[in-house]
Every structure is written in C-alpha cells, then in structure tokens.
Design a protein around this motif. Sequence first.
Motif, PDB file in Angstrom:
ATOM      1  N   UNK A   1       7.870   5.809  -0.761  1.00  0.00           N
ATOM      2  CA  UNK A   1       8.564   4.935  -1.703  1.00  0.00           C
ATOM      3  C   UNK A   1       9.224   5.702  -2.844  1.00  0.00           C
ATOM      4  N   UNK A   2       9.388   7.001  -2.688  1.00  0.00           N
ATOM      5  CA  UNK A   2       9.934   7.845  -3.750  1.00  0.00           C
ATOM      6  C   UNK A   2      11.333   7.400  -4.182  1.00  0.00           C
ATOM      7  N   UNK A   3      12.208   7.093  -3.237  1.00  0.00           N
ATOM      8  CA  UNK A   3      13.578   6.682  -3.588  1.00  0.00           C
ATOM      9  C   UNK A   3      13.578   5.336  -4.317  1.00  0.00           C
ATOM     10  N   UNK A   4      12.685   4.427  -3.904  1.00  0.00           N
ATOM     11  CA  UNK A   4      12.580   3.149  -4.612  1.00  0.00           C
ATOM     12  C   UNK A   4      12.141   3.395  -6.051  1.00  0.00           C
ATOM     13  N   UNK A   5      11.138   4.248  -6.221  1.00  0.00           N
ATOM     14  CA  UNK A   5      10.622   4.538  -7.558  1.00  0.00           C
ATOM     15  C   UNK A   5      11.707   5.135  -8.447  1.00  0.00           C
ATOM     16  N   UNK A   6      12.554   5.977  -7.899  1.00  0.00           N
ATOM     17  CA  UNK A   6      13.655   6.555  -8.674  1.00  0.00           C
ATOM     18  C   UNK A   6      14.588   5.475  -9.203  1.00  0.00           C
TER      19      UNK A   6
ATOM     20  N   UNK B   1       0.870  -1.170   0.000  1.00  0.00           N
ATOM     21  CA  UNK B   1       0.000   0.000   0.000  1.00  0.00           C
ATOM     22  C   UNK B   1       0.910   1.224   0.000  1.00  0.00           C
ATOM     23  N   UNK B   2       0.858   2.030  -1.047  1.00  0.00           N
ATOM     24  CA  UNK B   2       1.771   3.168  -1.174  1.00  0.00           C
ATOM     25  C   UNK B   2       1.594   4.203  -0.067  1.00  0.00           C
TER      26      UNK B   2
END
Length: 154
Positions: free
Chosen positions: A87-92, A81-82
């Motif tokens: 989770x911004x660093x993971x998405x990068x 669940x976002x």
Amino acid sequence: MSSLKLAVCGILVISASCNSVNFVNTQTDALRQAKTLHACWEPVNFENPAAGYKLSEPIYEYCSIMFNPIHESEAFVNGVDLESDNYEKFENHFAEGTGNYAVLSICSQEAFSFQGPTKKAQTSLRCLCKRSGCNIPKPLNDFLKFNQHPINLE
C-alpha cells in the motif's frame, strides 16, 4: 495501476453541542484522522453479507469498499490488513494532503485475468479511505457523497 484522487476542500459542517459550536471542515477532519487507526464497516457474517454490517474496533489503517461491477448497488466492505498487499503508493497519495486539501479516498479500477490473456478479464473498482466509518456500504455515488463530510461516529 491507475488511481483516481478524490479531494474535497472548504465544506463546512456546523455541529452544536450544549452551549458551544464547533466548526470542522472535511479537510481538517481528514488530516486529523490521517495518522490514527480506524473503525471500518464489516459484514456481521462474512459468509452471508445480507446479514448486515457492523463497525469494527479502531484497528485498521485503511478501510476498503469494492463495488460489484454487475449490480452497482452492491458493495463489499472490510478493514484492510496491511500485510495483504503493498500500500506504499496509496500512502504517498494520502500523505500529500496539506495546506488547502486532503485526499479522502483513492479508488482504483483493477483488472484480473484469471483464465489467461486470451479470455475476458474481470474488473473491479476498489476504494480505500483513511477515516473511521468511511467505507459505508452504499452504492458508489452514495459512498462519494457521504465521504464529502466529516464523519462523526459518536
């Protein structure tokens, strides 16, 4: 938080269907699924993980697997669940996949000090992945081997 990027390039999987042959490598598969929602493995019964696992509907952006630091063959899986974390660093890292490589999984070792800085911290290893069924509930080495190939859930 440090993270370990696991990337695999150039693995070719051939799948035959009737009279046609499809060539899809892992990098292409990962890039195709990067912007879609995913079906993730989850316990059939969250109160009793020994009851087995099922695939969710494709409703998650990430699938998660955490490994028991004491019993390495035990894994805990779920969809992410976002709203539960940033989770911004993971998405990068996942977005870096272009050209000749794609990020398949990101694993991070986390330490939690629930009883203060003078007591022993608890550690965990959590991996996030962005392909349907990628969080297969297996020990770490099996999880890594499984994620080196395109995942076909059909």
